[in-house]
Design a protein around this motif. Structure first.
Motif, PDB file in Angstrom:
ATOM      1  N   ALA A  50      32.813  59.325  45.021  1.00  0.00           N
ATOM      2  CA  ALA A  50      34.205  59.255  45.466  1.00  0.00           C
ATOM      3  C   ALA A  50      34.999  58.460  44.437  1.00  0.00           C
ATOM      4  O   ALA A  50      34.485  57.516  43.833  1.00  0.00           O
ATOM      5  N   LEU A  51      36.229  58.872  44.248  1.00  0.00           N
ATOM      6  CA  LEU A  51      37.190  58.124  43.436  1.00  0.00           C
ATOM      7  C   LEU A  51      38.057  57.328  44.395  1.00  0.00           C
ATOM      8  O   LEU A  51      38.651  57.897  45.316  1.00  0.00           O
ATOM      9  N   ILE A  52      38.127  56.021  44.194  1.00  0.00           N
ATOM     10  CA  ILE A  52      38.971  55.152  45.010  1.00  0.00           C
ATOM     11  C   ILE A  52      40.152  54.715  44.151  1.00  0.00           C
ATOM     12  O   ILE A  52      39.976  54.016  43.148  1.00  0.00           O
ATOM     13  N   VAL A  53      41.335  55.147  44.527  1.00  0.00           N
ATOM     14  CA  VAL A  53      42.576  54.811  43.820  1.00  0.00           C
ATOM     15  C   VAL A  53      43.213  53.657  44.590  1.00  0.00           C
ATOM     16  O   VAL A  53      43.684  53.836  45.712  1.00  0.00           O
ATOM     17  N   VAL A  54      43.213  52.474  43.986  1.00  0.00           N
ATOM     18  CA  VAL A  54      43.601  51.239  44.668  1.00  0.00           C
ATOM     19  C   VAL A  54      45.044  50.843  44.341  1.00  0.00           C
ATOM     20  O   VAL A  54      45.373  50.552  43.183  1.00  0.00           O
ATOM     21  N   ASP A  55      45.903  50.855  45.349  1.00  0.00           N
ATOM     22  CA  ASP A  55      47.249  50.265  45.270  1.00  0.00           C
ATOM     23  C   ASP A  55      48.141  50.822  44.158  1.00  0.00           C
ATOM     24  O   ASP A  55      48.989  50.090  43.624  1.00  0.00           O
ATOM     25  N   VAL A  56      47.990  52.058  43.807  1.00  0.00           N
ATOM     26  CA  VAL A  56      48.878  52.656  42.800  1.00  0.00           C
ATOM     27  C   VAL A  56      50.110  53.136  43.568  1.00  0.00           C
ATOM     28  O   VAL A  56      50.238  54.294  43.921  1.00  0.00           O
ATOM     29  N   GLN A  57      50.992  52.172  43.842  1.00  0.00           N
ATOM     30  CA  GLN A  57      52.082  52.393  44.789  1.00  0.00           C
ATOM     31  C   GLN A  57      53.405  51.825  44.301  1.00  0.00           C
ATOM     32  O   GLN A  57      53.444  50.933  43.465  1.00  0.00           O
ATOM     33  N   GLU A  58      54.457  52.362  44.884  1.00  0.00           N
ATOM     34  CA  GLU A  58      55.826  51.975  44.516  1.00  0.00           C
ATOM     35  C   GLU A  58      56.134  50.508  44.803  1.00  0.00           C
ATOM     36  O   GLU A  58      57.024  49.941  44.185  1.00  0.00           O
ATOM     37  N   SER A  59      55.408  49.882  45.687  1.00  0.00           N
ATOM     38  CA  SER A  59      55.643  48.463  46.000  1.00  0.00           C
ATOM     39  C   SER A  59      55.625  47.612  44.743  1.00  0.00           C
ATOM     40  O   SER A  59      56.432  46.691  44.592  1.00  0.00           O
ATOM     41  N   PHE A  60      54.723  47.908  43.823  1.00  0.00           N
ATOM     42  CA  PHE A  60      54.645  47.121  42.585  1.00  0.00           C
ATOM     43  C   PHE A  60      55.884  47.309  41.726  1.00  0.00           C
ATOM     44  O   PHE A  60      56.356  46.373  41.092  1.00  0.00           O
ATOM     45  N   ARG A  61      56.400  48.515  41.702  1.00  0.00           N
ATOM     46  CA  ARG A  61      57.594  48.779  40.892  1.00  0.00           C
ATOM     47  C   ARG A  61      58.812  48.037  41.449  1.00  0.00           C
ATOM     48  O   ARG A  61      59.772  47.773  40.730  1.00  0.00           O
ATOM     49  N   ALA A  62      58.769  47.683  42.720  1.00  0.00           N
ATOM     50  CA  ALA A  62      59.875  46.955  43.359  1.00  0.00           C
ATOM     51  C   ALA A  62      59.805  45.446  43.103  1.00  0.00           C
ATOM     52  O   ALA A  62      60.697  44.713  43.526  1.00  0.00           O
ATOM     53  N   ARG A  63      58.778  44.990  42.409  1.00  0.00           N
ATOM     54  CA  ARG A  63      58.613  43.563  42.099  1.00  0.00           C
ATOM     55  C   ARG A  63      59.074  43.273  40.672  1.00  0.00           C
ATOM     56  O   ARG A  63      58.918  44.108  39.786  1.00  0.00           O
ATOM     57  N   PRO A  64      59.599  42.077  40.415  1.00  0.00           N
ATOM     58  CA  PRO A  64      60.011  41.728  39.050  1.00  0.00           C
ATOM     59  C   PRO A  64      58.853  41.763  38.061  1.00  0.00           C
ATOM     60  O   PRO A  64      59.049  42.028  36.874  1.00  0.00           O
ATOM     61  N   GLU A  65      57.629  41.539  38.527  1.00  0.00           N
ATOM     62  CA  GLU A  65      56.453  41.533  37.656  1.00  0.00           C
ATOM     63  C   GLU A  65      56.161  42.899  37.041  1.00  0.00           C
ATOM     64  O   GLU A  65      55.411  43.000  36.078  1.00  0.00           O
ATOM     65  N   TRP A  66      56.736  43.959  37.603  1.00  0.00           N
ATOM     66  CA  TRP A  66      56.453  45.307  37.085  1.00  0.00           C
ATOM     67  C   TRP A  66      56.764  45.397  35.595  1.00  0.00           C
ATOM     68  O   TRP A  66      56.052  46.043  34.842  1.00  0.00           O
ATOM     69  N   SER A  67      57.815  44.714  35.158  1.00  0.00           N
ATOM     70  CA  SER A  67      58.199  44.772  33.748  1.00  0.00           C
ATOM     71  C   SER A  67      57.137  44.157  32.837  1.00  0.00           C
ATOM     72  O   SER A  67      57.133  44.407  31.635  1.00  0.00           O
ATOM     73  N   ARG A  68      56.226  43.378  33.405  1.00  0.00           N
ATOM     74  CA  ARG A  68      55.160  42.755  32.616  1.00  0.00           C
ATOM     75  C   ARG A  68      53.826  43.478  32.745  1.00  0.00           C
ATOM     76  O   ARG A  68      52.825  43.026  32.183  1.00  0.00           O
ATOM     77  N   MET A  69      53.799  44.572  33.474  1.00  0.00           N
ATOM     78  CA  MET A  69      52.537  45.305  33.635  1.00  0.00           C
ATOM     79  C   MET A  69      52.060  45.801  32.279  1.00  0.00           C
ATOM     80  O   MET A  69      52.842  46.307  31.477  1.00  0.00           O
ATOM     81  N   ALA A  70      50.778  45.681  32.045  1.00  0.00           N
ATOM     82  CA  ALA A  70      50.203  46.111  30.768  1.00  0.00           C
ATOM     83  C   ALA A  70      50.370  47.608  30.560  1.00  0.00           C
ATOM     84  O   ALA A  70      50.592  48.053  29.437  1.00  0.00           O
ATOM     85  N   ASP A  71      50.260  48.383  31.627  1.00  0.00           N
ATOM     86  CA  ASP A  71      50.372  49.839  31.511  1.00  0.00           C
ATOM     87  C   ASP A  71      51.274  50.385  32.606  1.00  0.00           C
ATOM     88  O   ASP A  71      50.800  50.800  33.661  1.00  0.00           O
ATOM     89  N   PRO A  72      52.586  50.413  32.374  1.00  0.00           N
ATOM     90  CA  PRO A  72      53.489  50.949  33.392  1.00  0.00           C
ATOM     91  C   PRO A  72      53.317  52.454  33.598  1.00  0.00           C
ATOM     92  O   PRO A  72      53.800  53.003  34.574  1.00  0.00           O
ATOM     93  N   ASP A  73      52.575  53.123  32.686  1.00  0.00           N
ATOM     94  CA  ASP A  73      52.281  54.553  32.841  1.00  0.00           C
ATOM     95  C   ASP A  73      50.904  54.768  33.468  1.00  0.00           C
ATOM     96  O   ASP A  73      50.241  55.764  33.194  1.00  0.00           O
ATOM     97  N   ILE A  74      50.478  53.853  34.314  1.00  0.00           N
ATOM     98  CA  ILE A  74      49.165  53.911  34.952  1.00  0.00           C
ATOM     99  C   ILE A  74      48.933  55.250  35.647  1.00  0.00           C
ATOM    100  O   ILE A  74      47.800  55.739  35.705  1.00  0.00           O
TER     101      ILE A  74
END
Length: 192
Positions: free
Chosen positions: A4-28
């Motif tokens: 099984a492939l488990i896709v963990v928390d790849v969700q819009e909630s993160f994009r709504a946080r200021p930290e999103w701009s610091r994500m290593a891979d915004p094209d996850i």
């Protein structure tokens, strides 16, 4: 072996946080979609898990608890679970679903490499699943004075050979191509 492939928390909630701009891979989503396509090609179960937390951008009432918009949508029969803990097992029916499907091996990817993805890998390992941790299909931001790259490196080091096999998306795609080639060769021999 059922996987099984488990896709963990790849969700819009993160994009709504200021930290999103610091994500290593915004094209996850691109890497995750490659893994989803690979899992579907193999006939593996694909499970998406979304984090929820009242009073934050992870509160379902705020409308962000949904997969990233650019992700390929879940197909009928592909579970989408919600969790309230850091791992995907404690507050969901994930283990029951995996047991019913006869799954013995998990591939994990997602957002917050060192937090929810790592914790899911560790608990999955403790539960007896063979774990493949796909570090280049995870992302995080720098925290505690550490860069995102340092966090990924540390996560790989602590998981490798203890809790998980570490792989890249390209390595898993190459393995699948080799499986196909071996399968095609096997069919040609048996038909001959």
């Amino acid at each position: 072996m059922n996987r099984a492939l488990i896709v963990v928390d790849v969700q819009e909630s993160f994009r709504a946080r200021p930290e999103w701009s610091r994500m290593a891979d915004p094209d996850i989503a691109r890497s995750v979609d490659r893994l989803v396509a690979l899992a579907r090609d193999r006939g593996d179960l694909v499970v998406r898990v979304l984090h929820t937390e009242p009073g934050t951008v992870f509160d379902p009432e705020r409308g962000h608890v949904r997969p990233l918009a650019e992700l390929a949508p879940a197909l009928p029969g592909e579970p989408v679970l919600t969790k309230t803990s850091h791992n995907c097992f404690t507050t969901t029916e994930l283990q029951r679903l995996l047991t019913e499907a006869g799954v013995t091996a998990l591939t994990v990817c997602g957002i917050r490499t060192e937090q929810c993805v790592e914790t899911t890998a560790r608990i999955g390992s403790d539960l007896g699943y063979a774990i493949t941790f796909v570090a280049d299909a995870t992302t995080t931001d720098g925290v505690g004075g550490f860069s995102a790259a340092q966090i990924v490196e540390r996560t790989e080091a602590v998981l490798r050979d203890r809790f998980a096999r570490i792989a890249t998306v390209a390595e898993l795609e190459a393995e699948r191509a080799a499986e196909r080639t071996a399968g095609a060769g096997g069919l040609a021999v048996s038909a001959g």
